[in-house]
Write an enzyme that holds these catalytic residues in place. Structure first.
Site, short mmCIF file in Angstrom:
data_model
loop_
_atom_site.label_atom_id
_atom_site.label_comp_id
_atom_site.label_asym_id
_atom_site.label_seq_id
_atom_site.Cartn_x
_atom_site.Cartn_y
_atom_site.Cartn_z
CB SER A 27 -0.23 -5.60 -1.43
OG SER A 27 -0.49 -5.70 -0.05
CE1 TYR A 30 1.54 -0.41 -0.26
CE2 TYR A 30 -0.18 -1.93 0.42
CZ TYR A 30 1.12 -1.70 0.01
OH TYR A 30 2.00 -2.76 -0.12
#
Ligand code: NAD
Length: 261
Positions: A143, A156
């Site tokens: 990401s 995350y």
């Protein structure tokens, strides 16, 4: 020169692929001729129907294997149970948005397990199969949050930074072999994982949905546009092609310029 390469005869395993990016990448790989193994932790008729639909549409072998990516032994079982493992796309992921002092411990543990530890377990099980086959591509869906931080996403961001680091390390381990290991770092793609975090983000920032989309999410993208699943599919196909033999241990961003700043 156009990149053309058929993946006929190759098998791709895509973790977390009964929705969103994972399903789209499975379709793209099948369109390129690869047999595909879909996965998630559920085992519904719909899950198996997704694989049957891909088989019918693209004329490849496609199957769905249930395996919970929060559990190391099931990650390894997925790889072992698949008919072959030429391409591994580590895509399964979840999100939870919360300030660190209120971050539920079970959510922390689940995010680290599914988003990061699963990548360790699947790569550990896949590399011997790729070595045996004499060819392999590992593509980890990290990401922009594997390269940059945002508030309220500590788990995350820790997990995705871990995936980026693991990608580099394993690429060095396989550098002399016909196996590449890379990470794709998408910015925002409008999928269920984003839809699910919009209500919490609205709460944390005290904003309505449109304002969150405009001022929290797309504000990160200088392009002011979401990345799309089709665009990510194109990057996966490029990484699988023989033109990409020397691309290993790196990150490819698809974030509208976010990480350029
Ligand atoms: P999504 O929620 O549609 O997909 C997540 C997938 O993971 C689903 O198929 C789900 O079934 C699966 N999954 C969840 N828990 C699992 C478990 N325990 N075992 C196996 N599978 C499990 O979201 P998405 O946007 O398609 O996300 C896919 C990946 O892309 C994730 O790793 C996410 O972090 C990453 N990503 C997404 C975006 C975005 O903006 N959507 C941006 C950057 C990175």
């Amino acid at each position: 020169m156009a990149i053309t390469m058929s993946l006929e005869g190759k098998t791709a395993i895509i973790t977390g692929s009964n929705s969103g990016i994972g399903f789209g990448l499975a379709q793209e790989l099948a369109r390129g001729g690869a047999n595909v193994v879909l996965n998630s932790f559920t085992d519904t008729e719909e899950d198996h129907a997704l694989a049957a639909g891909i088989a019918k549409e693209y004329g490849v072998d496609a199957q769905y294997i249930q395996a919970d990516m929060s559990k190391g032994d099931q990650c390894r079982m997925l790889i072992e149970k698949a008919p072959a493992c030429d391409i591994l796309v580590n895509n399964a992921g979840i999100q939870h948005v919360s300030p660190i002092d209120k971050f539920p411990v079970d959510k922390w543990d689940a995010i680290i397990a599914i988003n990061m530890n699963s990548t360790f377990h699947t790569m550990a099980a896949a590399l011997p199969r790729m070595r045996e086959a004499g060819w392999g591509r590992v593509i980890n869906i990290a990401s922009a949050h594997g390269l940059r931080a945002s508030p309220y996403k500590a788990a995350y961001i820790a997990a995705k930074h871990g995936v980026v680091g693991m990608t580099k390390s394993v690429a060095l381990e396989t550098a002399e072999e016909p196996i590449t290991v890379n990470a794709i770092c998408p910015g925002y793609v409008l999928t269920p994982i984003i839809e699910k975090q919009i209500p919490d983000t609205m709460k944390e920032y005290g904003m309505d949905r449109d304002t969150v989309l405009r001022e929290v999410i797309l504000v990160k993208h200088p392009s002011k546009q979401f990345a799309t699943i089709e665009e990510l599919g194109g990057i996966v196909m490029m990484l699988c092609s023989d033109h990409s033999k020397q691309i290993t241990g790196t990150t490819i961003s698809a974030d509208g310029g976010w990480t350029a700043a």
